[in-house]
Design a protein around this motif. Structure first.
Motif, PDB file in Angstrom:
ATOM      1  N   THR A   1       2.563   6.226  10.008  1.00  0.00           N
ATOM      2  CA  THR A   1       2.286   4.864  10.486  1.00  0.00           C
ATOM      3  C   THR A   1       1.547   4.057   9.437  1.00  0.00           C
ATOM      4  OG1 THR A   1       2.161   5.733  12.740  1.00  0.00           O
ATOM      5  CG2 THR A   1       1.268   3.535  12.353  1.00  0.00           C
ATOM      6  N   LEU A   2       0.599   4.682   8.748  1.00  0.00           N
ATOM      7  CA  LEU A   2      -0.138   3.984   7.688  1.00  0.00           C
ATOM      8  C   LEU A   2       0.795   3.597   6.542  1.00  0.00           C
ATOM      9  CD1 LEU A   2      -2.822   3.042   6.493  1.00  0.00           C
ATOM     10  CD2 LEU A   2      -3.116   5.350   5.538  1.00  0.00           C
ATOM     11  N   ALA A   3       1.688   4.502   6.150  1.00  0.00           N
ATOM     12  CA  ALA A   3       2.629   4.195   5.062  1.00  0.00           C
ATOM     13  C   ALA A   3       3.634   3.128   5.471  1.00  0.00           C
ATOM     14  CB  ALA A   3       3.365   5.477   4.650  1.00  0.00           C
ATOM     15  N   GLU A   4       3.980   3.066   6.754  1.00  0.00           N
ATOM     16  CA  GLU A   4       4.924   2.064   7.238  1.00  0.00           C
ATOM     17  C   GLU A   4       4.325   0.661   7.215  1.00  0.00           C
ATOM     18  OE1 GLU A   4       7.331   0.963  11.361  1.00  0.00           O
ATOM     19  OE2 GLU A   4       5.757   2.502  11.327  1.00  0.00           O
TER      20      GLU A   4
ATOM     21  N   THR B   1       4.062  18.394   0.738  1.00  0.00           N
ATOM     22  CA  THR B   1       4.555  18.166   2.097  1.00  0.00           C
ATOM     23  C   THR B   1       4.121  16.799   2.621  1.00  0.00           C
ATOM     24  OG1 THR B   1       4.402  20.549   2.483  1.00  0.00           O
ATOM     25  CG2 THR B   1       4.646  19.138   4.409  1.00  0.00           C
ATOM     26  N   ALA B   2       2.909  16.380   2.263  1.00  0.00           N
ATOM     27  CA  ALA B   2       2.398  15.091   2.727  1.00  0.00           C
ATOM     28  C   ALA B   2       3.180  13.919   2.144  1.00  0.00           C
ATOM     29  CB  ALA B   2       0.921  14.950   2.363  1.00  0.00           C
ATOM     30  N   ALA B   3       3.900  14.163   1.056  1.00  0.00           N
ATOM     31  CA  ALA B   3       4.690  13.072   0.471  1.00  0.00           C
ATOM     32  C   ALA B   3       5.828  12.643   1.398  1.00  0.00           C
ATOM     33  CB  ALA B   3       5.260  13.510  -0.880  1.00  0.00           C
ATOM     34  N   ALA B   4       6.271  13.564   2.280  1.00  0.00           N
ATOM     35  CA  ALA B   4       7.395  13.235   3.161  1.00  0.00           C
ATOM     36  C   ALA B   4       7.073  12.082   4.109  1.00  0.00           C
ATOM     37  CB  ALA B   4       7.831  14.481   3.934  1.00  0.00           C
ATOM     38  N   PRO B   5       5.998  12.130   4.910  1.00  0.00           N
ATOM     39  CA  PRO B   5       5.721  10.975   5.785  1.00  0.00           C
ATOM     40  C   PRO B   5       5.401   9.703   5.019  1.00  0.00           C
ATOM     41  CG  PRO B   5       3.899  12.530   5.825  1.00  0.00           C
ATOM     42  CD  PRO B   5       5.018  13.204   5.116  1.00  0.00           C
ATOM     43  N   VAL B   6       4.783   9.848   3.836  1.00  0.00           N
ATOM     44  CA  VAL B   6       4.479   8.651   3.036  1.00  0.00           C
ATOM     45  C   VAL B   6       5.771   7.986   2.573  1.00  0.00           C
ATOM     46  CG1 VAL B   6       3.432   7.813   0.909  1.00  0.00           C
ATOM     47  CG2 VAL B   6       2.226   9.494   2.317  1.00  0.00           C
TER      48      VAL B   6
ATOM     49  N   ARG C   1       0.817  -1.747   2.218  1.00  0.00           N
ATOM     50  CA  ARG C   1       1.482  -1.956   0.926  1.00  0.00           C
ATOM     51  C   ARG C   1       0.601  -1.484  -0.236  1.00  0.00           C
ATOM     52  NH1 ARG C   1       5.970  -4.967   1.909  1.00  0.00           N
ATOM     53  NH2 ARG C   1       5.987  -6.130   3.879  1.00  0.00           N
ATOM     54  N   ASN C   2      -0.517  -0.876   0.100  1.00  0.00           N
ATOM     55  CA  ASN C   2      -1.447  -0.372  -0.921  1.00  0.00           C
ATOM     56  C   ASN C   2      -1.064   1.074  -1.237  1.00  0.00           C
ATOM     57  OD1 ASN C   2      -3.588   0.428  -2.534  1.00  0.00           O
ATOM     58  ND2 ASN C   2      -5.131  -0.601  -1.265  1.00  0.00           N
ATOM     59  N   ARG C   3      -0.338   1.247  -2.314  1.00  0.00           N
ATOM     60  CA  ARG C   3       0.155   2.592  -2.636  1.00  0.00           C
ATOM     61  C   ARG C   3      -0.970   3.506  -3.124  1.00  0.00           C
ATOM     62  NH1 ARG C   3       6.112   1.479  -5.422  1.00  0.00           N
ATOM     63  NH2 ARG C   3       6.999   0.406  -3.593  1.00  0.00           N
TER      64      ARG C   3
ATOM     65  N   LEU D   1       9.960   3.863   3.185  1.00  0.00           N
ATOM     66  CA  LEU D   1      11.374   3.549   3.340  1.00  0.00           C
ATOM     67  C   LEU D   1      11.611   2.661   4.559  1.00  0.00           C
ATOM     68  CD1 LEU D   1      14.328   3.972   2.508  1.00  0.00           C
ATOM     69  CD2 LEU D   1      14.342   6.041   3.918  1.00  0.00           C
ATOM     70  N   VAL D   2      10.947   2.969   5.668  1.00  0.00           N
ATOM     71  CA  VAL D   2      11.080   2.139   6.868  1.00  0.00           C
ATOM     72  C   VAL D   2      10.550   0.735   6.592  1.00  0.00           C
ATOM     73  CG1 VAL D   2      10.290   1.856   9.241  1.00  0.00           C
ATOM     74  CG2 VAL D   2      11.012   4.100   8.431  1.00  0.00           C
ATOM     75  N   GLN D   3       9.437   0.646   5.876  1.00  0.00           N
ATOM     76  CA  GLN D   3       8.881  -0.664   5.532  1.00  0.00           C
ATOM     77  C   GLN D   3       9.844  -1.463   4.662  1.00  0.00           C
ATOM     78  OE1 GLN D   3       5.658  -1.741   2.377  1.00  0.00           O
ATOM     79  NE2 GLN D   3       4.541  -1.029   4.194  1.00  0.00           N
ATOM     80  N   ALA D   4      10.430  -0.812   3.653  1.00  0.00           N
ATOM     81  CA  ALA D   4      11.378  -1.506   2.781  1.00  0.00           C
ATOM     82  C   ALA D   4      12.620  -1.944   3.552  1.00  0.00           C
ATOM     83  CB  ALA D   4      11.777  -0.592   1.622  1.00  0.00           C
ATOM     84  N   ARG D   5      13.081  -1.108   4.472  1.00  0.00           N
ATOM     85  CA  ARG D   5      14.244  -1.475   5.283  1.00  0.00           C
ATOM     86  C   ARG D   5      13.936  -2.676   6.168  1.00  0.00           C
ATOM     87  NH1 ARG D   5      16.641  -0.345  10.223  1.00  0.00           N
ATOM     88  NH2 ARG D   5      18.914  -0.074  10.155  1.00  0.00           N
ATOM     89  N   ARG D   6      12.744  -2.688   6.740  1.00  0.00           N
ATOM     90  CA  ARG D   6      12.351  -3.821   7.580  1.00  0.00           C
ATOM     91  C   ARG D   6      12.242  -5.105   6.745  1.00  0.00           C
ATOM     92  NH1 ARG D   6       8.220  -1.615   9.686  1.00  0.00           N
ATOM     93  NH2 ARG D   6       6.700  -2.412   8.213  1.00  0.00           N
ATOM     94  N   ASP D   7      11.665  -4.987   5.546  1.00  0.00           N
ATOM     95  CA  ASP D   7      11.565  -6.156   4.665  1.00  0.00           C
ATOM     96  C   ASP D   7      12.945  -6.654   4.256  1.00  0.00           C
ATOM     97  OD1 ASP D   7       8.847  -5.935   4.841  1.00  0.00           O
ATOM     98  OD2 ASP D   7       8.588  -4.947   2.897  1.00  0.00           O
TER      99      ASP D   7
END
Length: 374
Positions: A83-86, A132-137, A89-91, A142-148
């Motif tokens: 949810t935080l990654a979605e 493993t943590a890279a997967a949800p990030v 925008r602060n990578r 990706l969901v954020q970019a798709r929404r944009d």
């Protein structure tokens, strides 16, 4: 027409939140065998916090870290990290959060119970968990970019629709302005001549019936002129400026056009005096468009405008030839419709229009019109 939405996008958010909390609780229950009261409290807090993860993604993620440290759970912090990654925008923040999750998952509990062998295994497990943590990030980004992208596509479609509307309005305005010019320059002129001739006949006539007929013609012509002026004003008001109803250019304006074109141009030849007004406008517009293209696309080139007529009187026209450019041209915006419009104008007159490069690297346009075109 928009594409149908995927079925999962139609599921209400409260239902999704309830499912996420349920899965997180199931993940916690599998790890509560030897957990103490503090660990159980932290696990309950982590599961409960997932309800508000959409509004407070960063605090909710931080609340899941103690449970990750004390228990072997992954779903609650993964859901919070996704949810935080979605939404963020602060990578750099996302990288720090992924590292914190990996540290919390890899560190032993209690922290003081750490042997040399455990330190080596902890380091290995840290990098494994970090990967493993890279997967949800990545999935959240990706969901954020798709929404944009979807939002941007909607904006582009709205902009294109607005542009199409403006273009249709501009075409309509241009057609109305052209119709107003034609009515003003041609129809009004001819009706004026009828009125003048009828007035002359009215004065010169001796027969009362003939005089009355001439007076009627003159009266109707004057009334028609008033109606035409009113219609022209309405057309100009809806198609552009309601003023400047200036006559269309003729062959008499060619010399000024060539000398003020801003390039080294020469006008030669002449056309027969009986050339119609419509044909004169076509010749003028051809020369105007050709010199404009030379100025835009062939910097430093010179041009020759040659008016000609066939010896047998079968045709007349104009040919505009320019030399190759002497320096590179700048990319200038254009509608790319000028030559198409000239070709359509020539076809309306029953003539032909040709354009193309010359053997020496220049360019040439030629308009050919048959006689008695009106």
């Amino acid at each position: 027409m928009t594409a149908p939405r995927a079925w999962w996008t139609r599921v209400p958010d409260p239902v999704i939140d309830a499912m996420v909390v349920a899965v997180a609780v199931g993940d916690v229950l599998l790890s509560l065998a030897d957990a103490g009261p503090v660990a159980q409290s932290m696990a309950a807090l982590a599961c409960a916090a997932l309800v508000v993860r959409r509004r407070f993604p960063l605090p909710v993620f931080l609340l899941t870290l103690p449970a990750s440290l004390m228990l072997d759970i992954v779903f609650a912090p993964f859901a919070a990290l996704f949810t935080l990654a979605e939404r963020s925008r602060n990578r750099r923040l996302l990288v720090v959060c992924a590292v914190l999750f990996a540290l919390a998952s890899a560190a032993p509990w209690p922290l003081y119970d750490l042997t040399a062998h455990d330190r080596t295994w902890t380091l290995v497990y840290f990098f494994y968990t970090l990967a493993t943590a890279a997967a949800p990030v990545l999935l959240g980004q990706l969901v954020q970019a798709r929404r944009d992208l979807a939002r941007r596509l909607v904006e582009i479609e709205e902009a294109r629709e607005h542009e199409r509307l403006l273009h249709s309005q501009a075409v309509l305005a241009r057609e109305r302005a052209q119709l107003a010019r034609e009515m003003h320059d041609v129809v009004s002129h001819q009706v004026s001549l009828i009125a003048v001739q009828a007035g002359a006949l009215q004065v010169a006539a001796t027969d009362p019936d003939f005089k009355e007929g001439a007076r009627t013609i003159r009266s109707l012509s004057v009334g028609t002129l008033d109606e035409l002026r009113h219609m022209v004003t309405l057309l100009r008001a809806s198609g552009g400026r309601a003023t400047e109803l200036t006559p269309q250019p003729t062959l008499a304006d060619l010399h000024k056009l060539v000398t003020t074109s801003g390039i080294d141009a020469e006008l030669t030849g002449e056309l027969p005096p009986e050339v119609s007004t419509t044909a004169q406008r076509a010749v003028y517009r051809t020369v105007q468009e050709a010199l404009t293209n030379v100025r835009k696309h062939a910097p430093g080139a010179s041009a020759t405008v040659r008016l000609w007529r066939a010896d047998d009187g079968a045709a007349f026209g104009v040919t505009v030839t320019n030399t190759p450019p002497t320096r590179p041209s700048l990319p200038l915006p254009g509608s790319h419709q000028g030559l198409i419009g000239l070709r359509e104008r020539a076809e309306l007159l029953g003539g032909t229009f040709e354009s193309g490069p010359t053997a020496d690297g220049g360019y040439e346009v030629a308009l050919r019109i048959p006689p008695r075109t009106d």
